[in-house]
Design a protein around this motif. Structure first.
Motif, PDB file in Angstrom:
ATOM      1  N   UNK A 117     142.110 -19.006 -33.033  1.00 10.29           N
ATOM      2  CA  UNK A 117     141.840 -17.721 -32.379  1.00 10.29           C
ATOM      3  C   UNK A 117     140.415 -17.630 -31.857  1.00 10.29           C
ATOM      4  N   UNK A 118     139.483 -18.195 -32.597  1.00  9.47           N
ATOM      5  CA  UNK A 118     138.106 -18.163 -32.108  1.00  9.47           C
ATOM      6  C   UNK A 118     137.285 -19.319 -32.663  1.00  9.47           C
ATOM      7  N   UNK A 119     136.235 -19.640 -31.908  1.00 13.93           N
ATOM      8  CA  UNK A 119     135.364 -20.766 -32.238  1.00 13.93           C
ATOM      9  C   UNK A 119     134.026 -20.208 -32.702  1.00 13.93           C
ATOM     10  N   UNK A 120     133.523 -20.764 -33.810  1.00 15.32           N
ATOM     11  CA  UNK A 120     132.247 -20.301 -34.356  1.00 15.32           C
ATOM     12  C   UNK A 120     131.332 -21.504 -34.589  1.00 15.32           C
ATOM     13  N   UNK A 143     130.751 -25.624 -24.569  1.00 16.20           N
ATOM     14  CA  UNK A 143     131.401 -26.534 -23.622  1.00 16.20           C
ATOM     15  C   UNK A 143     132.807 -26.916 -24.090  1.00 16.20           C
ATOM     16  N   UNK A 144     132.937 -27.162 -25.394  1.00 18.95           N
ATOM     17  CA  UNK A 144     134.260 -27.534 -25.904  1.00 18.95           C
ATOM     18  C   UNK A 144     135.241 -26.374 -25.727  1.00 18.95           C
ATOM     19  N   UNK A 145     134.775 -25.159 -26.075  1.00 23.31           N
ATOM     20  CA  UNK A 145     135.658 -23.993 -26.007  1.00 23.31           C
ATOM     21  C   UNK A 145     136.054 -23.690 -24.564  1.00 23.31           C
ATOM     22  N   UNK A 146     135.108 -23.866 -23.652  1.00 28.63           N
ATOM     23  CA  UNK A 146     135.442 -23.584 -22.254  1.00 28.63           C
ATOM     24  C   UNK A 146     136.522 -24.548 -21.757  1.00 28.63           C
ATOM     25  N   UNK A 147     136.396 -25.809 -22.156  1.00 30.56           N
ATOM     26  CA  UNK A 147     137.391 -26.792 -21.727  1.00 30.56           C
ATOM     27  C   UNK A 147     138.766 -26.476 -22.316  1.00 30.56           C
ATOM     28  N   UNK A 148     138.767 -25.796 -23.459  1.00 26.47           N
ATOM     29  CA  UNK A 148     140.029 -25.510 -24.137  1.00 26.47           C
ATOM     30  C   UNK A 148     140.514 -24.080 -23.909  1.00 26.47           C
ATOM     31  N   UNK A 149     139.727 -23.281 -23.185  1.00 32.85           N
ATOM     32  CA  UNK A 149     140.115 -21.887 -22.939  1.00 32.85           C
ATOM     33  C   UNK A 149     140.023 -21.024 -24.184  1.00 32.85           C
ATOM     34  N   UNK A 150     139.090 -21.341 -25.070  1.00 34.62           N
ATOM     35  CA  UNK A 150     138.931 -20.566 -26.307  1.00 34.62           C
ATOM     36  C   UNK A 150     137.659 -19.733 -26.256  1.00 34.62           C
ATOM     37  N   UNK A 151     137.651 -18.664 -27.037  1.00 36.40           N
ATOM     38  CA  UNK A 151     136.488 -17.787 -27.077  1.00 36.40           C
ATOM     39  C   UNK A 151     135.536 -18.202 -28.196  1.00 36.40           C
ATOM     40  N   UNK A 152     134.235 -18.115 -27.920  1.00 37.43           N
ATOM     41  CA  UNK A 152     133.223 -18.443 -28.935  1.00 37.43           C
ATOM     42  C   UNK A 152     132.608 -17.142 -29.439  1.00 37.43           C
TER      43      UNK A 152
END
Ligand code: ZN
Length: 245
Positions: A117-120, A143-152
């Motif tokens: 659900x979210x990246x921390x 950068x990882x989250x953007x590539x995966x479409x996840x929210x930080x």
């Protein structure tokens, strides 16, 4: 790929603030590229920070486990170009290396079937952040989250106690050193599946301490991911590093 769609659906839309931060960083980096063309951290070739040739040499480590985590994903062995990139990012101010490391991490995360659900990112203490000027784990996670479409959500875990460097400590001392060093915000993590991102996994003590804080705040699942995995050696070699100090 289907798993990306599932993740994107499960996660909230990346916040405007995070998008702006990333855009600002990229604009600054784009300007730097013109002035100082990127060199590959592995072989020195001009054109990118991690050339396709060196990318192909990256060894994917054996699967790791870590107490208190539902899963651990390590993108590369610390020995080799991934370690060189992390040292450049962390100790040499080369923040542009966060992008290839983040993409490397995203590539590894695509091999998992985790629902996140979210990246921390593992936070730095304010003192350390002021010294370095940036949190390398946060840059990698963006950068990882953007590539995966996840929210930080960098504010979801806070470092409430400064800790000494883990470098010269035994595995047991490392756990004691970071125990209780983190606090999490239940408003952001209650009932949610959280991915904690750091640059290097050594004993896993730091990421486990973050996981404990997240579980105490009600996170339903906690995964960990790092750009590289180092083999723990009780007597570190000169120049050895540990995360996140
Ligand atoms: Zn290269």
């Amino acid at each position: 790929m289907i798993w990306i769609e599932r993740w994107a659906e499960a996660s909230r839309t990346p916040s405007v603030a995070n998008r702006l931060k990333l855009l600002t960083h990229q604009l600054a980096m784009g300007g730097l590229d013109l002035l100082f063309p990127p060199h590959c951290v592995g072989c020195g070739r001009v054109g990118s920070f991690l050339c396709p040739h060196c990318l192909a040499t990256i060894q994917v480590p054996e699967e790791r486990t870590c107490p208190g985590l539902d899963g651990v994903c390590v993108a590369a062995e610390y020995d080799g170009v991934a370690g060189a990139a992390i040292r450049g990012l962390k100790y040499d101010g080369q923040t542009r290396l966060a992008e290839p490391l983040g993409l490397l991490l995203a590539r590894a995360l695509r091999q998992t079937n985790w629902q996140v659900d979210l990246v921390v990112p593992v936070p730095l203490h304010d003192t350390r952040l002021a010294e370095r000027g940036y949190n390398q784990a946060k840059l990698i996670s963006l950068y990882a989250a953007r590539a995966l479409g996840l929210n930080v959500e960098p504010g979801a875990v806070r470092r409430v106690r400064n800790t000494s460097s883990q470098v010269n400590l035994s595995a047991q001392e490392r756990r004691a050193n970071v125990k209780g060093a983190f606090e999490s915000n239940s408003e952001l993590v209650l009932g949610r599946s959280v991915l904690v991102v750091d640059d290097v996994l050594t004993t896993g003590a730091t990421i486990a301490a973050c996981a404990e804080a997240l579980r105490n705040a009600g996170a339903s699942r906690v995964y960990g991911a790092t750009a590289a995995g180092a083999v723990f050696s009780p007597v570190p070699a000169a120049g050895d590093i540990d995360s996140p100090v």
